[in-house]
Write a protein that holds these residues in place. Structure first.
Motif, PDB file in Angstrom:
ATOM      1  N   TYR A 239      30.710  32.495  53.933  1.00  0.00           N
ATOM      2  CA  TYR A 239      31.229  31.580  52.919  1.00  0.00           C
ATOM      3  C   TYR A 239      31.941  32.339  51.802  1.00  0.00           C
ATOM      4  CZ  TYR A 239      28.288  28.138  55.230  1.00  0.00           C
ATOM      5  OH  TYR A 239      27.710  27.307  56.157  1.00  0.00           O
ATOM      6  N   GLY A 240      31.391  33.508  51.423  1.00  0.00           N
ATOM      7  CA  GLY A 240      32.050  34.300  50.390  1.00  0.00           C
ATOM      8  C   GLY A 240      33.398  34.834  50.833  1.00  0.00           C
ATOM      9  N   PHE A 241      33.481  35.250  52.086  1.00  0.00           N
ATOM     10  CA  PHE A 241      34.754  35.764  52.607  1.00  0.00           C
ATOM     11  C   PHE A 241      35.823  34.673  52.597  1.00  0.00           C
ATOM     12  CE2 PHE A 241      37.551  36.073  56.325  1.00  0.00           C
ATOM     13  CZ  PHE A 241      38.221  37.254  56.037  1.00  0.00           C
ATOM     14  N   TYR A 243      35.858  31.961  50.842  1.00  0.00           N
ATOM     15  CA  TYR A 243      36.165  31.566  49.469  1.00  0.00           C
ATOM     16  C   TYR A 243      37.185  32.524  48.856  1.00  0.00           C
ATOM     17  CZ  TYR A 243      35.608  30.845  44.472  1.00  0.00           C
ATOM     18  OH  TYR A 243      35.847  30.630  43.151  1.00  0.00           O
ATOM     19  N   CYS A 244      36.963  33.827  49.032  1.00  0.00           N
ATOM     20  CA  CYS A 244      37.919  34.812  48.498  1.00  0.00           C
ATOM     21  C   CYS A 244      39.270  34.707  49.200  1.00  0.00           C
ATOM     22  CB  CYS A 244      37.343  36.218  48.648  1.00  0.00           C
ATOM     23  SG  CYS A 244      35.845  36.529  47.688  1.00  0.00           S
ATOM     24  N   TRP A 245      39.229  34.453  50.515  1.00  0.00           N
ATOM     25  CA  TRP A 245      40.483  34.342  51.267  1.00  0.00           C
ATOM     26  C   TRP A 245      41.311  33.168  50.771  1.00  0.00           C
ATOM     27  CZ3 TRP A 245      43.019  37.081  55.019  1.00  0.00           C
ATOM     28  CH2 TRP A 245      44.028  36.409  55.708  1.00  0.00           C
ATOM     29  N   HIS A 246      40.720  31.993  50.645  1.00  0.00           N
ATOM     30  CA  HIS A 246      41.463  30.822  50.201  1.00  0.00           C
ATOM     31  C   HIS A 246      41.824  30.921  48.726  1.00  0.00           C
ATOM     32  CE1 HIS A 246      41.327  28.211  53.769  1.00  0.00           C
ATOM     33  NE2 HIS A 246      40.162  28.768  54.026  1.00  0.00           N
ATOM     34  N   ARG A 247      41.015  31.607  47.957  1.00  0.00           N
ATOM     35  CA  ARG A 247      41.338  31.765  46.535  1.00  0.00           C
ATOM     36  C   ARG A 247      42.550  32.669  46.336  1.00  0.00           C
ATOM     37  NH1 ARG A 247      39.829  34.672  41.875  1.00  0.00           N
ATOM     38  NH2 ARG A 247      39.452  33.318  40.071  1.00  0.00           N
ATOM     39  N   CYS A 248      42.715  33.632  47.235  1.00  0.00           N
ATOM     40  CA  CYS A 248      43.866  34.537  47.123  1.00  0.00           C
ATOM     41  C   CYS A 248      45.146  33.929  47.691  1.00  0.00           C
ATOM     42  CB  CYS A 248      43.568  35.854  47.844  1.00  0.00           C
ATOM     43  SG  CYS A 248      42.258  36.839  47.084  1.00  0.00           S
ATOM     44  N   TYR A 249      45.029  33.132  48.752  1.00  0.00           N
ATOM     45  CA  TYR A 249      46.202  32.628  49.453  1.00  0.00           C
ATOM     46  C   TYR A 249      46.411  31.131  49.290  1.00  0.00           C
ATOM     47  CZ  TYR A 249      46.222  37.183  51.712  1.00  0.00           C
ATOM     48  OH  TYR A 249      46.257  38.533  51.945  1.00  0.00           O
ATOM     49  N   LYS A 254      43.342  27.788  43.035  1.00  0.00           N
ATOM     50  CA  LYS A 254      43.283  28.431  41.726  1.00  0.00           C
ATOM     51  C   LYS A 254      43.527  27.416  40.617  1.00  0.00           C
ATOM     52  CE  LYS A 254      44.960  32.908  43.381  1.00  0.00           C
ATOM     53  NZ  LYS A 254      46.024  33.926  43.236  1.00  0.00           N
ATOM     54  N   GLU A 257      40.442  25.360  40.051  1.00  0.00           N
ATOM     55  CA  GLU A 257      39.401  26.056  39.316  1.00  0.00           C
ATOM     56  C   GLU A 257      39.768  26.189  37.845  1.00  0.00           C
ATOM     57  OE1 GLU A 257      38.843  29.720  41.227  1.00  0.00           O
ATOM     58  OE2 GLU A 257      37.647  28.901  42.878  1.00  0.00           O
TER      59      GLU A 257
END
Length: 295
Positions: A239-241, A243-249, A254, A257
């Motif tokens: 889930y963390g991976f 989350y970071c992936w979709h937050r960056c791309y 963004k 949030e």
């Protein structure tokens, strides 16, 4: 089917299956916040039920493996008088794998055959398979004792919790919390089934576990707790991976949030509404006084 392989291979499948469901849930829940992408002509093949096909293929493979590993094939009864049932454990394994195929067929029919997806069919087939799996496991440990009983009792507790979650999903299939609990229990069941194969039939130390040793019995439960923590960390990492992936791309994630303010900085709308309600009667009381004082 070998006792060691009969635990390790199905356990590996359930573990990978649970991780796959976790990846799908994490990706879909975060992708819903991003704008959809047009996949063109590749959109239709991705709608095929991968989970259902995976269950059908895996169940068929395990059934063929059980039949090939049994001497003389899967014979139901011997030719003696009176006749006796043959290979009871293998027939239970065969029944479990058949339930896996039936569940996969339900997924494929619901997602790819019916004109409209029937979630009740998918959840009902999965719940029915879990009910029968619990019955088979309970009868599987009738003559067990010591380490074997402890190992299978912990596995039965996981299946029972999974059964409760799947039963709840029959009435509330849209709750993401239940999906995550279902995935977590699948991962635990798979990892512990693999561990059971090593404990009972292939100990790493090379020496069998002692049924009369209380420390061995206690460490079985300790290892199970370690499995629960390890599986929880695996799901958290997935889930963390994503989350970071979709937050960056995903720029829209963004923006979403950034619009969410913390609780201590949120606008005091409830307080303003309460003050307005208190001030309103005061204004109504002051209105007659102003009317009387006006010439």
């Amino acid at each position: 089917m070998g006792n060691f392989n009969g635990h390790v291979y199905p356990g590996l499948f359930l573990f990978c299956y649970g991780l796959y469901k976790a990846i799908v849930i994490a990706n879909d829940s975060l992708r819903s916040l991003c704008p959809p992408k047009n996949k063109g002509r590749w959109a239709r093949p991705w709608k095929i039920s991968c989970e259902g096909l995976l269950e059908i293929v895996a169940g068929s493979f395990f059934i063929i493996y059980v039949n090939n590993c049994t001497e003389g094939g899967m014979t139901l009864m011997n030719g003696k008088l009176p006749p006796r049932f043959m290979y009871p454990e293998d027939w239970q394994h065969l029944t479990m794998f058949t339930l896996l195929i039936i569940n996969g067929c339900g997924d494929v029919i619901s997602k790819n055959v019916l004109p409209q997806r029937c979630v009740a069919l998918e959840k009902g087939a999965l719940a029915l398979s879990s009910y029968e799996l619990l019955l088979l496991l309970v009868s599987h440990v009738k003559e067990s004792s010591g380490i074997e009983l402890q190992v299978h009792s912990l596995l039965i507790s996981v299946v029972f919790l999974l059964l409760l979650v799947l039963t709840a999903e029959l009435w509330t299939p849209e709750m993401v919390h239940l999906w995550m609990m279902e995935t977590f229990l699948f991962v635990i069941m798979g990892s512990w089934l693999m561990q059971a194969g090593f404990i009972l039939y292939g100990p790493v130390s090379g020496y069998p576990w002692e049924d009369d040793d209380m420390s061995d019995l206690m460490f079985v439960t300790t290892f199970f707790c370690w499995h629960v923590m390890f599986d929880a960390l695996c799901l958290l990492a997935i889930y963390g991976f994503f989350y970071c992936w979709h937050r960056c791309y995903c720029p829209s994630l963004k923006m979403t949030e950034s619009k969410e303010a913390p609780y201590h900085e949120s606008s005091p709308e409830p307080l303003n509404r309460l003050l307005q309600e208190v001030e309103q009667p005061e204004k109504e009381d002051q209105a007659p006084l102003l009317a009387k004082s006006s010439p």
